[in-house]
Design an enzyme around this catalytic site. Sequence first.
Site, PDB file in Angstrom:
ATOM      1  N   HIS A  53       0.900  -1.603   0.178  1.00  0.00           N
ATOM      2  CA  HIS A  53       0.072  -0.294  -0.067  1.00  0.00           C
ATOM      3  C   HIS A  53       0.556   1.050   0.433  1.00  0.00           C
ATOM      4  O   HIS A  53       2.527   0.767  -0.070  1.00  0.00           O
ATOM      5  CB  HIS A  53      -0.996   0.121   1.120  1.00  0.00           C
ATOM      6  CG  HIS A  53      -2.291  -1.089   1.373  1.00  0.00           C
ATOM      7  ND1 HIS A  53      -3.201  -1.094   1.797  1.00  0.00           N
ATOM      8  CD2 HIS A  53      -1.947  -2.405   0.720  1.00  0.00           C
ATOM      9  CE1 HIS A  53      -3.575  -2.413   2.252  1.00  0.00           C
ATOM     10  NE2 HIS A  53      -3.325  -3.093   0.436  1.00  0.00           N
ATOM     11  N   GLU A  55       1.431   4.234   2.020  1.00  0.00           N
ATOM     12  CA  GLU A  55       1.833   3.754   2.856  1.00  0.00           C
ATOM     13  C   GLU A  55       2.844   3.361   3.432  1.00  0.00           C
ATOM     14  O   GLU A  55       4.335   3.429   3.761  1.00  0.00           O
ATOM     15  CB  GLU A  55       1.029   4.152   4.183  1.00  0.00           C
ATOM     16  CG  GLU A  55      -0.253   4.499   4.244  1.00  0.00           C
ATOM     17  CD  GLU A  55      -1.834   4.122   3.894  1.00  0.00           C
ATOM     18  OE1 GLU A  55      -1.704   3.301   2.395  1.00  0.00           O
ATOM     19  OE2 GLU A  55      -2.664   4.270   4.052  1.00  0.00           O
ATOM     20  N   CYS A  89      -5.756   1.196   6.026  1.00  0.00           N
ATOM     21  CA  CYS A  89      -6.329   0.239   6.133  1.00  0.00           C
ATOM     22  C   CYS A  89      -5.655  -0.651   6.963  1.00  0.00           C
ATOM     23  O   CYS A  89      -4.432  -0.039   8.151  1.00  0.00           O
ATOM     24  CB  CYS A  89      -6.209  -0.646   5.241  1.00  0.00           C
ATOM     25  SG  CYS A  89      -4.161  -1.364   5.025  1.00  0.00           S
ATOM     26  N   CYS A  92      -2.182  -0.950   7.501  1.00  0.00           N
ATOM     27  CA  CYS A  92      -1.113   0.819   7.697  1.00  0.00           C
ATOM     28  C   CYS A  92      -1.499   1.280   8.740  1.00  0.00           C
ATOM     29  O   CYS A  92      -0.696   2.597   9.649  1.00  0.00           O
ATOM     30  CB  CYS A  92      -1.467   1.325   6.189  1.00  0.00           C
ATOM     31  SG  CYS A  92      -1.028   0.455   4.957  1.00  0.00           S
TER      32      CYS A  92
END
Lengths: 170, 436
Positions: A53, A55, A89, A92
């Site tokens: 992701h 992040e 999410c 993260c």
Amino acid sequence: MASTIEWMNVALEKAKDALKAGEVPVGCLFIYKNKVISTGRNTVNETRNATRHAELNCIDDVFRFCQLRKLNYMEVFTDVDVIVTVEPCIMCAAALHQLKVRSIIYGCANDRFGGCTSVFEVPKLYETRIFIEGNVKGNEAMQLLKEFYKGTNPNAPECKVKKGRKRNAT
Amino acid sequence: MRMTYRGSFNSDTYENEGSLFSGLLMDALEGFAGPLTKRTKGREEENARNRTWRATPVLSSEFTQDSPLQDAYVGILKEKRNISKAIQSISNILPGLPHLKRCSNTRLLLTTLAYSKELEDTDKSDKDNILSQVELKELLRNKEFDLSLLEDEFQVIKIPKNPPRTKSQAANSAKTWPVNFHPDPGIEAVISGSIFDQDQLDSIEAYMKIVIEAAKLEAIGNDNCHGSSLVVDPEDGRVLAIAASKVDLHPMWHAAMIAIDLVARLQGGGTWNFCKSTENKNEISPKLKSTSIGTEIKDGIKAKRKFYEDTPVCFPESLRSIPLPESKPLWIKAKNKRKDDGSCNMESQEKIGPYLCTGYWVFLLREPCAMCAMALLHSRVIRIFYGIASEGSGVLGSKAILHSVPGLNHRYQVWKDVLEQECQEAWSEIISRDSS
């Protein structure tokens, strides 16, 4: 010194890059001492790794940034402000809490995986209190997601949902 | 007949719910076709006796806790011969409560005290209000229920609010009021442990021993997450990846995060350059070093299968020295279980190859943190086994039960306490090593 809105605009540009590359359109900036030290976007399909992701890509970036400059990454992260187009999410959000970043500013909520408030409250698991603010240019971030989900994920197996069950569920 | 005393009232409604639920569970069990072979009872017992551990399923409270109770009105039938008539009448007028029998001896279950939408044509406006006995009688009279079948005074009793999910819940619920219940064999097998036969338990034990060895050799973690991990393809029992946490080298290098990236490498992807990070600059695998993400992806399935022969991929590299058990299937893939969709299942699998960690089993020394647990969920693993709980940070049983959080798009099944004692010993060894 740029405002949160201006930073979010940059993050949205990164999200658009992701969309062009066939990735879930999420863009992210890590800001340290009022400077962007990392920009990132989703690279899940490119890397065949569902955890890539925006992040986490930025976290890797900042870690390298610290290594090159011989900085203590643990100290640097505590002064980092995270600007991300979609609510982090659960994974993260947990990573950002473990690294004790200073703040998380996000665009739209993440109804599927959101780890700040939407699906599961990660902050409750950790002692670190991180300033979290949502709905900064959320509509624009959501629009990008909608555009993505109109198309199909080129890497997903063809019939993941059983047709019969789908009928039952709706 | 539906309306007889013995028959389950509205049993069709209930069964629909049941099958939908079991459908969800079967999603998680996909491909599971029960123990591989039948074995003699003697052998089962002998092996079971030698095992020092028992895998405990980590289930949501939906399966482990008894239903809360709620108040309900019951009417007492004057004559038992009117039971059938009364049940038929009341179920038409006040349907609902499909998980409960409508009648117990001469007591007829009328409705709950709490106001519900089905009673909208009563004059009540306050939704939090409680239905009084007078109002209920008025309602029944208006709907042409023959109140003369019942004694004048209704009783208020406690009934279970939610349908039972397990045999044990059903037994407890039935202490307050008779329930309609059809046990789900899949769930009962998970609860009783019969879901695994002795050979499967042997394999699970063998994999966990590798995990323990890996942790002892290399694990360097922190309070958040610590330990080692192993990913196996249950279809052939092949170990795909082994990893130990290395947070001294990178803050995100928890064991599960590394293992996920190693599996991505097997499919022509991957992110982290593990080669650079090892002190001795050893390569993970000669071929893997040359992996170029951009070009491999275009080659599609060939690229994905290219490195399959190099399994297991390990990080740190020293984990390669751990001897592996012989690969044997952990389950028989249920072939064309759904004939209609069979074509797409099998063919698309062949066409696109593996996708993330779909269908894989993961073994962990310790319960994962929220990051690792969610990473495994994103990666679509189907089963997780761990040895010991992480009380401070674990979310698969300790601080939360992440895999039962509503709204998540994928679920895995989780078992804990696998080789618990050995894992605990390894853990103590690592902790004392770290602090010395």
